[in-house]
Design an enzyme around this catalytic site. Sequence first.
Site, mmCIF file in Angstrom:
data_model
loop_
_atom_site.group_PDB
_atom_site.id
_atom_site.type_symbol
_atom_site.label_atom_id
_atom_site.label_comp_id
_atom_site.label_asym_id
_atom_site.label_seq_id
_atom_site.Cartn_x
_atom_site.Cartn_y
_atom_site.Cartn_z
ATOM 1 N N GLU A 276 0.828 -1.213 0.000
ATOM 2 C CA GLU A 276 0.000 0.000 0.000
ATOM 3 C C GLU A 276 0.860 1.259 0.000
ATOM 4 O O GLU A 276 0.527 2.248 -0.657
ATOM 5 C CB GLU A 276 -0.938 -0.005 1.211
ATOM 6 C CG GLU A 276 -1.936 -1.143 1.247
ATOM 7 C CD GLU A 276 -3.024 -1.016 0.186
ATOM 8 O OE1 GLU A 276 -3.825 -1.962 0.067
ATOM 9 O OE2 GLU A 276 -3.073 0.015 -0.517
ATOM 10 N N ARG A 280 0.662 3.789 -3.280
ATOM 11 C CA ARG A 280 0.024 5.075 -2.989
ATOM 12 C C ARG A 280 1.048 6.188 -2.776
ATOM 13 O O ARG A 280 0.935 7.255 -3.393
ATOM 14 C CB ARG A 280 -0.866 4.951 -1.738
ATOM 15 C CG ARG A 280 -1.961 3.902 -1.868
ATOM 16 C CD ARG A 280 -2.935 3.967 -0.708
ATOM 17 N NE ARG A 280 -3.748 2.762 -0.624
ATOM 18 C CZ ARG A 280 -5.015 2.729 -0.198
ATOM 19 N NH1 ARG A 280 -5.614 3.834 0.171
ATOM 20 N NH2 ARG A 280 -5.670 1.586 -0.134
ATOM 21 N N ASP A 409 -5.066 -10.166 -7.863
ATOM 22 C CA ASP A 409 -5.475 -9.392 -9.039
ATOM 23 C C ASP A 409 -4.332 -8.665 -9.743
ATOM 24 O O ASP A 409 -4.087 -8.846 -10.942
ATOM 25 C CB ASP A 409 -6.585 -8.395 -8.672
ATOM 26 C CG ASP A 409 -6.258 -7.558 -7.440
ATOM 27 O OD1 ASP A 409 -5.244 -7.822 -6.771
ATOM 28 O OD2 ASP A 409 -7.029 -6.632 -7.141
ATOM 29 N N GLU A 545 -12.263 0.359 -10.273
ATOM 30 C CA GLU A 545 -11.870 -0.591 -11.323
ATOM 31 C C GLU A 545 -12.733 -0.525 -12.581
ATOM 32 O O GLU A 545 -12.216 -0.586 -13.704
ATOM 33 C CB GLU A 545 -11.865 -2.015 -10.763
ATOM 34 C CG GLU A 545 -10.708 -2.311 -9.831
ATOM 35 C CD GLU A 545 -10.901 -1.730 -8.442
ATOM 36 O OE1 GLU A 545 -9.899 -1.538 -7.720
ATOM 37 O OE2 GLU A 545 -12.075 -1.449 -8.074
#
Length: 645
Positions: A276, A280, A409, A545
């Site tokens: 993360e 980010r 994913d 998404e």
Amino acid sequence: MSCWGAGGGGAGEAFCGKWKQLSRLQRSIILFLFAFLTVCGVISYTSVGEPWKSLTSKSSDEHGTEPDAPGLRLANPAVLPAPQKADANAGDYPELSPQKKPKLPHGRRNPSNFQIKPPWGDVRLQTRHDTRKAVEDPAQADKQEKTEKSVISWRGAVIEPDQSSEPPSSRVKEPEKPSSVEGESQKEPVPINERQMAVIEAFRHAWKGYKDFAWGHDELKPLSKSYSEWFGLGLTLIDALDTMWILGLREEFEEARKWVANDLAFDKNVDVNLFESTIRILGGLLSTYHLSGDSLFLEKAKDIGNRLMPAFKTPSKIPYSDVNIGRGTAHPPRWTSDSTVAEVTSIQLEFRELSRLTGDEKYQKAVDEVMKHVHTLSGKNDGLVPMFINTNSGQFTHLGVYTLGARADSYYEYLLKQWIQGGKTENELLEDYMKAIEGVKKHLLQRSQPKKLTFVGELAHGHFSAKMDHLVCFLPGTLALGAHNGLTADHMKLAEALIETCYQMYAQVETGLSPEIVHFNLHAQKGHKDVEIKPADRHNLLRPETVESLFYMYRFTGDKKYQDWGWEILQNFNKYTRVPTGGYTSINNVQNPSNPEPRDKMESFFLGETLKYMFLLFSDDIDLINLDKYVFNTEAHPLPIWVPA
């Protein structure tokens, strides 16, 4: 014509005043120089007054690189011309549905060569399609295709390597600087349309809540008018930096930039998640550096990048999930020695770019070792990977479960994007990607009833589940991006089928907003829709998404239905998640329009991803983050595709 027709409003009037103050001799010298430069081809113009505009005022691109507020000094010119100001007159914008842009080819294209052209040249009279032709020489392209060596990839797909990019082994010899916009074809920005204006308004409303109640903190709690902390590093602010730049919000950008300069400090005794923080914070800082040219963001990126490196000190070189950025220590979660496969294989774009910019190969070496290791592992199923990997043994765990949803994913996304980032030369990445898509087709694709929607399910120990996370809706955009970069055409066909399904995950729900997870009906039942939602799955987190994939599909096809679908989603976000005092909130129940049960949390990715992709979706300007020059990380932060310095 007085003053030689020097038009252009204030610029023309200013020039006329200065012209009248000159002596006759000075005027004669200027006219002689102008005539001489025109004959020599140095000055090009399309109307009588425009040469004077280029001498008396800044070009459109130059305006795009200068901040509105004083004090923001950019180290280098911006890579990207800034969009027009958000407070421009609404009457200047075209109709709500912009004219359909020319359909773009799906074949391989080298990034356009940078060319210096006279300001206000004849490029401004061309359509976007003609502009593309002006910077690409078809004869030269054919010549290159004959001399380049083709790569035979999975199942016979022929991929042409991009020879304009440096090989990975030579990329980190010296620090890299952002490209200058002065080298690109100069042209007027495409005007912002009404739908883009609506996105800007939504961003400002969300930003108002963050600024009023959560400034400098990680996430806004808009209902309670407070904030929540995850790492204590201003996640929402950093995630939103490049969005503000792309939207042209220079005042907001300057405020945020000052906070980064004065208040963002990484020397804290705090545990952060490697994945993360990379996507980010590191990704957001690197992207903002490239767009703004401000070296402040690169310095901050180097700082956080160095502090995350202890995560790679494991027996297997598979990184730990958590890092204490103040103490320089790292560890797995308390309950397991596993990391998720998506997390350790979705940090590569950022660390590779940090090596390219700094000239220090340690970042790229660490993440490349992870990919090479995963490439050789057993436990895959026709290219599909399990969800967990052990940091001690380096082996997959929890074998037999395969999904394109949470925990796996972005592994698939980053296989393709690393290949694109590196100039299409790293063939192991391409092979793994192509095998994985074949695995999806073989094991995970099914069609629902009654509308026969194509969806991606999950496989657990040979048992198929008709469950699909909203997260899987990244896949249509990724498939389309691959097709655009020369992969097999059936990837685009699959992308078109899947984006229809992702849209139906919104359209078949009472609020018009998708839940976090859906289950598809495999058998026709009277009165039943394709999409069914379990009570535990009916929340919406403002995820990006589907909008992300709509952006790719519109950019590559020009089909306006994708813009219309995105517009519906934005309207429903405004209807069911907007908080009057500022900000947007996640909701618990997408099936109850009268009470969607707000959660009192605005995820940082709503500003970093969802609204950014909305703005880009509604734009007809292919040079607004040109997908032949930039690749988005999984947090929607654009990073440059590598080309020679």
